[in-house]
Design a protein around this motif. Structure first.
Motif, PDB file in Angstrom:
ATOM      1  N   UNK A  72      30.038  40.335  37.337  1.00 57.82           N
ATOM      2  CA  UNK A  72      31.112  41.016  36.608  1.00 57.82           C
ATOM      3  C   UNK A  72      32.488  40.500  37.031  1.00 57.82           C
ATOM      4  N   UNK A  73      32.661  40.279  38.333  1.00 56.26           N
ATOM      5  CA  UNK A  73      33.941  39.766  38.822  1.00 56.26           C
ATOM      6  C   UNK A  73      34.207  38.357  38.300  1.00 56.26           C
ATOM      7  N   UNK A  74      33.185  37.520  38.279  1.00 59.24           N
ATOM      8  CA  UNK A  74      33.348  36.159  37.762  1.00 59.24           C
ATOM      9  C   UNK A  74      33.699  36.186  36.278  1.00 59.24           C
ATOM     10  N   UNK A  75      33.068  37.086  35.551  1.00 60.73           N
ATOM     11  CA  UNK A  75      33.326  37.187  34.115  1.00 60.73           C
ATOM     12  C   UNK A  75      34.754  37.665  33.854  1.00 60.73           C
ATOM     13  N   UNK A  76      35.239  38.572  34.714  1.00 60.72           N
ATOM     14  CA  UNK A  76      36.588  39.097  34.565  1.00 60.72           C
ATOM     15  C   UNK A  76      37.641  37.996  34.680  1.00 60.72           C
ATOM     16  N   UNK A  77      37.325  36.946  35.420  1.00 64.17           N
ATOM     17  CA  UNK A  77      38.281  35.851  35.632  1.00 64.17           C
ATOM     18  C   UNK A  77      38.330  34.884  34.459  1.00 64.17           C
ATOM     19  N   UNK A  78      37.367  34.946  33.563  1.00 60.90           N
ATOM     20  CA  UNK A  78      37.287  33.963  32.484  1.00 60.90           C
ATOM     21  C   UNK A  78      38.484  34.047  31.544  1.00 60.90           C
ATOM     22  N   UNK A  79      38.909  35.269  31.217  1.00 60.01           N
ATOM     23  CA  UNK A  79      40.028  35.402  30.282  1.00 60.01           C
ATOM     24  C   UNK A  79      41.339  34.868  30.862  1.00 60.01           C
ATOM     25  N   UNK A  80      41.757  35.291  32.072  1.00 61.88           N
ATOM     26  CA  UNK A  80      43.009  34.731  32.603  1.00 61.88           C
ATOM     27  C   UNK A  80      42.950  33.221  32.793  1.00 61.88           C
ATOM     28  N   UNK A  81      41.781  32.698  33.108  1.00 63.56           N
ATOM     29  CA  UNK A  81      41.661  31.239  33.233  1.00 63.56           C
ATOM     30  C   UNK A  81      41.869  30.561  31.887  1.00 63.56           C
ATOM     31  N   UNK A  82      41.386  31.187  30.826  1.00 62.29           N
ATOM     32  CA  UNK A  82      41.562  30.627  29.486  1.00 62.29           C
ATOM     33  C   UNK A  82      43.020  30.697  29.059  1.00 62.29           C
ATOM     34  N   UNK A  83      43.658  31.827  29.308  1.00 59.69           N
ATOM     35  CA  UNK A  83      45.081  31.969  28.986  1.00 59.69           C
ATOM     36  C   UNK A  83      45.904  30.952  29.764  1.00 59.69           C
TER      37      UNK A  83
END
Length: 283
Positions: A72-83
Protein backbone atom coordinates in the motif's frame (compact mmCIF):
# COMPACT_ATOMS: atom_id res chain seq x y z
CA UNK A 1 -5.95 13.40 -13.23
CA UNK A 2 -5.08 10.76 -15.82
CA UNK A 3 -1.92 9.21 -14.43
CA UNK A 4 -2.13 5.40 -14.14
CA UNK A 5 0.39 3.63 -16.35
CA UNK A 6 2.35 6.74 -17.24
CA UNK A 7 6.04 7.48 -16.62
CA UNK A 8 7.23 7.90 -13.04
CA UNK A 9 10.23 10.02 -12.07
CA UNK A 10 13.53 8.36 -11.22
CA UNK A 11 14.51 11.39 -9.14
CA UNK A 12 12.44 10.42 -6.10
CA UNK A 13 13.99 9.10 -2.90
CA UNK A 14 11.60 7.24 -0.60
CA UNK A 15 12.69 7.51 3.04
CA UNK A 16 9.38 6.45 4.55
CA UNK A 17 10.85 3.17 5.74
CA UNK A 18 13.46 4.93 7.87
CA UNK A 19 12.51 5.06 11.54
CA UNK A 20 15.41 7.33 12.52
CA UNK A 21 18.68 8.62 11.23
CA UNK A 22 20.87 11.65 10.85
CA UNK A 23 20.54 14.13 13.69
CA UNK A 24 17.62 14.81 15.94
CA UNK A 25 16.19 18.29 16.32
CA UNK A 26 16.26 19.64 19.84
CA UNK A 27 14.95 22.88 21.21
CA UNK A 28 11.61 23.41 23.04
CA UNK A 29 9.32 26.30 22.21
CA UNK A 30 11.24 27.53 19.17
CA UNK A 31 10.05 24.41 17.33
CA UNK A 32 6.52 25.78 17.38
CA UNK A 33 7.68 29.05 15.85
CA UNK A 34 9.54 27.25 13.08
CA UNK A 35 6.56 25.02 12.37
CA UNK A 36 4.34 28.08 12.02
CA UNK A 37 6.76 29.68 9.59
CA UNK A 38 7.32 26.56 7.54
CA UNK A 39 3.79 25.19 7.78
CA UNK A 40 1.82 24.31 4.67
CA UNK A 41 4.28 25.45 1.98
CA UNK A 42 7.80 25.90 3.32
CA UNK A 43 9.21 27.46 0.19
CA UNK A 44 11.63 30.31 0.72
CA UNK A 45 11.02 30.32 4.48
CA UNK A 46 12.92 27.05 4.63
CA UNK A 47 16.13 28.69 3.46
CA UNK A 48 15.68 31.82 5.56
CA UNK A 49 15.44 29.64 8.68
CA UNK A 50 18.45 27.49 7.83
CA UNK A 51 20.83 29.15 10.37
CA UNK A 52 18.32 28.55 13.18
CA UNK A 53 17.74 24.97 12.13
CA UNK A 54 21.46 24.29 11.95
CA UNK A 55 22.03 25.67 15.47
CA UNK A 56 19.23 23.53 16.83
CA UNK A 57 20.22 20.47 14.90
CA UNK A 58 23.09 19.51 17.19
CA UNK A 59 21.74 16.16 18.39
CA UNK A 60 23.74 12.99 18.26
CA UNK A 61 23.77 10.88 15.13
CA UNK A 62 21.24 8.10 15.50
CA UNK A 63 21.35 4.69 13.83
CA UNK A 64 19.06 4.32 10.86
CA UNK A 65 16.63 1.44 10.70
CA UNK A 66 15.22 0.60 7.30
CA UNK A 67 12.09 -1.47 6.92
CA UNK A 68 10.43 -2.80 3.79
CA UNK A 69 7.57 -0.62 2.63
CA UNK A 70 4.18 -2.27 2.38
CA UNK A 71 2.42 -2.79 -0.93
CA UNK A 72 0.00 0.00 0.00
CA UNK A 73 2.83 2.40 0.83
CA UNK A 74 4.58 1.68 -2.47
CA UNK A 75 1.34 2.23 -4.36
CA UNK A 76 0.77 5.53 -2.57
CA UNK A 77 4.07 6.82 -4.00
CA UNK A 78 3.10 6.11 -7.61
CA UNK A 79 0.97 9.22 -8.07
CA UNK A 80 3.49 11.81 -6.75
CA UNK A 81 6.20 10.12 -8.79
CA UNK A 82 4.05 10.48 -11.90
CA UNK A 83 3.27 14.12 -11.17
CA UNK A 84 6.96 14.79 -10.57
CA UNK A 85 7.76 13.21 -13.93
CA UNK A 86 5.25 15.57 -15.55
CA UNK A 87 6.98 18.57 -13.96
CA UNK A 88 10.30 17.33 -15.35
CA UNK A 89 8.93 16.95 -18.88
CA UNK A 90 6.96 20.19 -18.96
CA UNK A 91 9.54 22.46 -17.36
CA UNK A 92 12.25 20.88 -19.48
CA UNK A 93 10.22 21.85 -22.55
CA UNK A 94 9.42 25.37 -21.30
CA UNK A 95 13.06 26.06 -20.45
CA UNK A 96 14.17 24.74 -23.84
CA UNK A 97 11.68 27.01 -25.61
CA UNK A 98 13.22 29.94 -23.74
CA UNK A 99 16.80 28.92 -24.60
CA UNK A 100 17.56 27.66 -21.11
CA UNK A 101 18.48 24.27 -19.66
CA UNK A 102 16.30 22.82 -16.93
CA UNK A 103 18.12 21.17 -14.06
CA UNK A 104 15.80 18.59 -12.55
CA UNK A 105 15.22 18.74 -8.79
CA UNK A 106 14.90 15.70 -6.57
CA UNK A 107 11.99 14.73 -4.36
CA UNK A 108 12.14 13.01 -0.97
CA UNK A 109 9.15 11.21 0.52
CA UNK A 110 9.31 10.91 4.31
CA UNK A 111 7.28 10.42 7.45
CA UNK A 112 7.82 11.89 10.89
CA UNK A 113 11.05 13.84 10.42
CA UNK A 114 13.71 14.33 7.79
CA UNK A 115 17.26 15.66 7.52
CA UNK A 116 17.95 18.09 4.66
CA UNK A 117 20.74 20.38 3.50
CA UNK A 118 18.64 23.21 4.98
CA UNK A 119 18.50 21.52 8.38
CA UNK A 120 16.11 19.11 10.04
CA UNK A 121 12.34 19.30 9.69
CA UNK A 122 9.32 17.44 10.96
CA UNK A 123 6.13 16.40 9.22
CA UNK A 124 4.43 19.38 10.91
CA UNK A 125 6.39 21.63 8.56
CA UNK A 126 4.28 20.57 5.61
CA UNK A 127 5.77 20.15 2.11
CA UNK A 128 8.78 22.35 1.40
CA UNK A 129 11.65 22.95 -1.00
CA UNK A 130 15.27 23.13 0.11
CA UNK A 131 17.35 25.22 -2.33
CA UNK A 132 20.65 23.99 -0.87
CA UNK A 133 20.12 20.43 -2.13
CA UNK A 134 17.47 21.35 -4.74
CA UNK A 135 14.98 18.82 -3.41
CA UNK A 136 11.26 18.89 -2.68
CA UNK A 137 10.34 17.24 0.63
CA UNK A 138 6.91 15.64 0.99
CA UNK A 139 5.23 13.90 3.90
CA UNK A 140 2.31 12.20 2.16
CA UNK A 141 0.25 12.26 5.37
CA UNK A 142 -0.01 16.03 4.85
CA UNK A 143 -2.61 15.54 2.18
CA UNK A 144 -5.00 13.94 4.63
CA UNK A 145 -4.62 17.05 6.81
CA UNK A 146 -5.24 19.26 3.78
CA UNK A 147 -8.76 17.83 3.68
CA UNK A 148 -9.52 17.07 7.33
CA UNK A 149 -7.81 20.04 9.00
CA UNK A 150 -7.96 22.74 6.36
CA UNK A 151 -11.11 21.78 4.46
CA UNK A 152 -9.77 21.28 0.94
CA UNK A 153 -11.73 19.11 -1.47
CA UNK A 154 -10.62 15.52 -1.90
CA UNK A 155 -9.00 14.43 -5.15
CA UNK A 156 -5.55 13.69 -6.41
CA UNK A 157 -5.03 17.03 -8.14
CA UNK A 158 -4.81 18.83 -4.82
CA UNK A 159 -1.66 16.75 -4.29
CA UNK A 160 -0.46 17.64 -7.79
CA UNK A 161 -0.96 21.34 -7.07
CA UNK A 162 1.16 21.17 -3.92
CA UNK A 163 3.96 19.35 -5.74
CA UNK A 164 3.81 21.82 -8.64
CA UNK A 165 3.96 24.74 -6.17
CA UNK A 166 7.12 23.39 -4.55
CA UNK A 167 8.68 22.78 -7.97
CA UNK A 168 7.79 26.43 -8.61
CA UNK A 169 10.26 27.33 -5.86
CA UNK A 170 12.87 25.29 -7.72
CA UNK A 171 12.15 27.34 -10.85
CA UNK A 172 12.71 30.51 -8.79
CA UNK A 173 15.99 29.08 -7.53
CA UNK A 174 17.18 28.30 -11.06
CA UNK A 175 16.16 31.71 -12.39
CA UNK A 176 17.82 33.57 -9.50
CA UNK A 177 14.56 35.03 -8.20
CA UNK A 178 15.05 33.65 -4.70
CA UNK A 179 18.52 35.17 -4.32
CA UNK A 180 17.32 38.51 -5.66
CA UNK A 181 14.47 38.54 -3.15
CA UNK A 182 16.83 37.89 -0.24
CA UNK A 183 19.03 40.77 -1.39
CA UNK A 184 16.03 43.11 -1.54
CA UNK A 185 14.87 41.96 1.91
CA UNK A 186 18.09 43.14 3.54
CA UNK A 187 17.39 46.23 5.58
CA UNK A 188 13.64 45.94 5.17
CA UNK A 189 11.20 45.90 8.07
CA UNK A 190 9.49 42.66 9.01
CA UNK A 191 6.26 43.78 7.34
CA UNK A 192 8.10 44.72 4.13
CA UNK A 193 10.00 41.44 4.20
CA UNK A 194 6.74 39.53 4.60
CA UNK A 195 5.33 41.25 1.49
CA UNK A 196 8.30 39.97 -0.49
CA UNK A 197 7.77 36.47 0.90
CA UNK A 198 4.13 36.65 -0.19
CA UNK A 199 5.20 37.67 -3.69
CA UNK A 200 7.58 34.71 -3.87
CA UNK A 201 4.88 32.26 -2.78
CA UNK A 202 2.30 33.68 -5.17
CA UNK A 203 4.77 33.34 -8.02
CA UNK A 204 5.21 29.67 -7.11
CA UNK A 205 1.42 29.35 -7.35
CA UNK A 206 1.61 31.04 -10.75
CA UNK A 207 4.21 28.53 -11.92
CA UNK A 208 1.97 25.71 -10.69
CA UNK A 209 -0.76 27.13 -12.91
CA UNK A 210 1.61 27.35 -15.89
CA UNK A 211 2.50 23.70 -15.35
CA UNK A 212 -1.19 22.73 -15.22
CA UNK A 213 -1.85 24.60 -18.49
CA UNK A 214 0.91 22.70 -20.27
CA UNK A 215 -0.31 19.42 -18.74
CA UNK A 216 -3.83 19.91 -20.07
CA UNK A 217 -4.04 16.58 -21.89
CA UNK A 218 -3.67 14.69 -18.61
CA UNK A 219 -6.23 16.66 -16.61
CA UNK A 220 -9.76 15.62 -15.67
CA UNK A 221 -12.75 17.95 -15.56
CA UNK A 222 -12.61 18.50 -11.79
CA UNK A 223 -8.85 18.94 -11.43
CA UNK A 224 -8.69 22.74 -11.54
CA UNK A 225 -11.51 22.99 -8.99
CA UNK A 226 -9.49 20.72 -6.68
CA UNK A 227 -6.42 22.92 -7.09
CA UNK A 228 -8.42 26.06 -6.33
CA UNK A 229 -9.92 24.41 -3.27
CA UNK A 230 -6.42 23.60 -2.00
CA UNK A 231 -5.29 27.18 -2.69
CA UNK A 232 -8.33 28.46 -0.80
CA UNK A 233 -7.57 26.21 2.17
CA UNK A 234 -3.95 27.30 2.55
CA UNK A 235 -4.34 31.06 2.21
CA UNK A 236 -2.86 32.93 5.17
CA UNK A 237 -6.22 34.47 6.01
CA UNK A 238 -8.01 31.11 5.94
CA UNK A 239 -5.37 29.45 8.12
CA UNK A 240 -5.20 32.28 10.65
CA UNK A 241 -8.98 32.49 10.88
CA UNK A 242 -9.24 28.75 11.49
CA UNK A 243 -6.30 28.43 13.87
CA UNK A 244 -6.53 31.65 15.92
CA UNK A 245 -9.94 33.12 15.16
CA UNK A 246 -8.65 36.36 13.64
CA UNK A 247 -6.30 37.48 10.90
CA UNK A 248 -3.17 39.66 11.02
CA UNK A 249 -2.47 40.80 7.43
CA UNK A 250 1.00 42.23 8.16
CA UNK A 251 2.10 38.75 9.26
CA UNK A 252 1.08 37.07 6.01
CA UNK A 253 3.93 35.21 4.31
CA UNK A 254 2.11 33.22 1.60
CA UNK A 255 -0.84 35.34 0.50
CA UNK A 256 -4.58 35.30 0.97
CA UNK A 257 -6.80 32.58 -0.43
CA UNK A 258 -8.01 34.93 -3.18
CA UNK A 259 -4.46 35.92 -4.10
CA UNK A 260 -3.34 32.31 -4.30
CA UNK A 261 -6.28 31.35 -6.48
CA UNK A 262 -5.79 34.42 -8.70
CA UNK A 263 -2.14 33.73 -9.43
CA UNK A 264 -2.66 30.02 -9.98
CA UNK A 265 -5.42 30.81 -12.47
CA UNK A 266 -3.33 33.50 -14.19
CA UNK A 267 -0.63 30.90 -14.77
CA UNK A 268 -3.23 28.39 -15.93
CA UNK A 269 -4.92 30.82 -18.32
CA UNK A 270 -1.77 32.29 -19.86
CA UNK A 271 0.69 29.39 -19.70
CA UNK A 272 3.37 32.06 -20.11
CA UNK A 273 6.19 32.25 -17.55
CA UNK A 274 6.77 35.90 -18.48
CA UNK A 275 3.35 36.88 -17.03
CA UNK A 276 4.19 36.03 -13.41
CA UNK A 277 5.75 39.20 -12.00
CA UNK A 278 4.23 39.13 -8.53
CA UNK A 279 6.93 41.52 -7.27
CA UNK A 280 5.83 44.56 -9.33
CA UNK A 281 5.70 47.65 -7.15
CA UNK A 282 7.18 46.01 -4.06
CA UNK A 283 10.80 47.20 -4.29
Amino acid sequence: MKWIGRRQSDNVEDRRGMSSGGKTIVGGGIIGIIILLLNIFGGENGQMLTPILEQMNQGQNAPTEQRELSVEEKKLAEFPKTVFADTEDIWGQIFSENNMTYKKPGMVLFTGAVETACGGASSASGPFYCPRDQKVYMDLDFFNELQTKFGAKGGDFAVAYVIAHEVGHHIQNLLGTSNKMREIQEGKSEAEGNKLSVALELQADFYAGVWAKHNQENLDIDDIDEALSAAQAVGDDAIQSKMQGHIVPESFTHGTSEQRKFWFMKGYKTGDIKQGDTFAGLE
